[in-house]
Design a protein around this motif. Structure first.
Motif, PDB file in Angstrom:
ATOM      1  N   VAL A 253      -6.389   4.097   0.919  1.00 45.49           N
ATOM      2  CA  VAL A 253      -7.413   3.171   1.426  1.00 45.49           C
ATOM      3  C   VAL A 253      -6.766   1.853   1.850  1.00 45.49           C
ATOM      4  O   VAL A 253      -7.112   1.275   2.896  1.00 45.49           O
ATOM      5  N   ALA A 254      -5.798   1.375   1.084  1.00 40.44           N
ATOM      6  CA  ALA A 254      -5.120   0.121   1.435  1.00 40.44           C
ATOM      7  C   ALA A 254      -4.312   0.260   2.716  1.00 40.44           C
ATOM      8  O   ALA A 254      -4.231  -0.686   3.509  1.00 40.44           O
TER       9      ALA A 254
ATOM     10  N   ALA B  62       0.828  -1.206   0.000  1.00 44.66           N
ATOM     11  CA  ALA B  62       0.000   0.000   0.000  1.00 44.66           C
ATOM     12  C   ALA B  62       0.862   1.255   0.000  1.00 44.66           C
ATOM     13  O   ALA B  62       0.551   2.234  -0.687  1.00 44.66           O
ATOM     14  N   VAL B  63       1.955   1.226   0.761  1.00 43.09           N
ATOM     15  CA  VAL B  63       2.857   2.383   0.785  1.00 43.09           C
ATOM     16  C   VAL B  63       3.529   2.556  -0.584  1.00 43.09           C
ATOM     17  O   VAL B  63       3.684   3.689  -1.075  1.00 43.09           O
TER      18      VAL B  63
ATOM     19  N   ALA C  74      -5.872   8.070  -8.916  1.00 44.08           N
ATOM     20  CA  ALA C  74      -6.544   6.806  -8.577  1.00 44.08           C
ATOM     21  C   ALA C  74      -5.618   5.896  -7.777  1.00 44.08           C
ATOM     22  O   ALA C  74      -6.034   5.276  -6.792  1.00 44.08           O
ATOM     23  N   LEU C  75      -4.352   5.801  -8.190  1.00 41.33           N
ATOM     24  CA  LEU C  75      -3.387   4.982  -7.430  1.00 41.33           C
ATOM     25  C   LEU C  75      -3.144   5.554  -6.034  1.00 41.33           C
ATOM     26  O   LEU C  75      -3.024   4.806  -5.055  1.00 41.33           O
ATOM     27  N   LEU C  76      -3.067   6.857  -5.945  1.00 42.99           N
ATOM     28  CA  LEU C  76      -2.866   7.514  -4.645  1.00 42.99           C
ATOM     29  C   LEU C  76      -4.032   7.224  -3.705  1.00 42.99           C
ATOM     30  O   LEU C  76      -3.835   6.870  -2.535  1.00 42.99           O
TER      31      LEU C  76
ATOM     32  N   GLY D 248       3.099   5.782  -3.040  1.00 49.05           N
ATOM     33  CA  GLY D 248       4.261   6.525  -3.551  1.00 49.05           C
ATOM     34  C   GLY D 248       4.239   6.640  -5.066  1.00 49.05           C
ATOM     35  O   GLY D 248       4.535   7.717  -5.622  1.00 49.05           O
ATOM     36  N   ILE D 249       3.892   5.551  -5.765  1.00 50.60           N
ATOM     37  CA  ILE D 249       3.818   5.590  -7.233  1.00 50.60           C
ATOM     38  C   ILE D 249       2.728   6.563  -7.680  1.00 50.60           C
ATOM     39  O   ILE D 249       2.919   7.360  -8.604  1.00 50.60           O
ATOM     40  N   GLY D 250       1.586   6.521  -7.019  1.00 45.35           N
ATOM     41  CA  GLY D 250       0.495   7.438  -7.362  1.00 45.35           C
ATOM     42  C   GLY D 250       0.866   8.890  -7.131  1.00 45.35           C
ATOM     43  O   GLY D 250       0.557   9.761  -7.955  1.00 45.35           O
TER      44      GLY D 250
END
Length: 152
Positions: free
Chosen positions: A73-74, A22-23, A66-68, A27-29
């Motif tokens: 949420v994760a 999730a982290v 969306a990834l962020l 970070g990618i988002g």
């Protein structure tokens, strides 16, 4: 003799991996959103930006956001998973100790006779009544305040 408890570390492996992933996704988002926003800003302010720069950056901003969001949420769900696993481990441990206490809860099978009750000794009454406290002496009058000398 103490009962051995199984280690909870294998049970906590899944929430730990979920938290790490999730982290990473967060970070990618964040990276995609920041770089696409910077590219879009540069293309719009320079006046020489092509349609691919403008529309491509808008799409990357949407994907990054969306990834962020999914990463945040994760992270929340992974932390809740940790709490759930630790809470269930405590409940299971408490149930194990309650089961152990039930084995020794039978008072009728102990083989001892009930001890006879001994009456309490009576409390003796005071020998003489207590005299009331003497009244306090009246307060002394206050001394007059000294006058300050006059200055010339």
């Amino acid at each position: 003799m103490s009962a051995s408890r199984p280690s909870t570390s294998p049970k906590l492996l899944l929430p730990a991996l979920a938290l790490i992933l999730a982290v990473v996704v967060t970070g990618i988002g964040a990276y995609l959103t920041i770089t696409a926003n910077a590219t879009l800003n540069a293309a719009l302010t320079s006046g020489t930006g092509t349609a691919a720069d403008v529309y491509g950056s808008q799409s990357l901003i949407s994907v990054g956001a969306a990834l962020l969001t999914a990463g945040i949420v994760a992270i929340i769900l992974a932390v809740l998973g940790f709490g759930l696993m630790v809470g269930l481990a405590n409940v299971a441990a408490a149930a194990q100790y309650d089961e152990f206490d039930d084995d020794f809860d039978d008072a009728e099978d102990d083989g001892f006779e009930d001890a006879p009750e001994v009456p309490a000794a009576p409390v003796p009454a005071p020998a003489a009544p207590v005299a009331p406290a003497a009244e306090a002496a009246p307060e002394a009058p206050e001394a007059p305040a000294a006058e300050e000398p006059k200055r010339d």
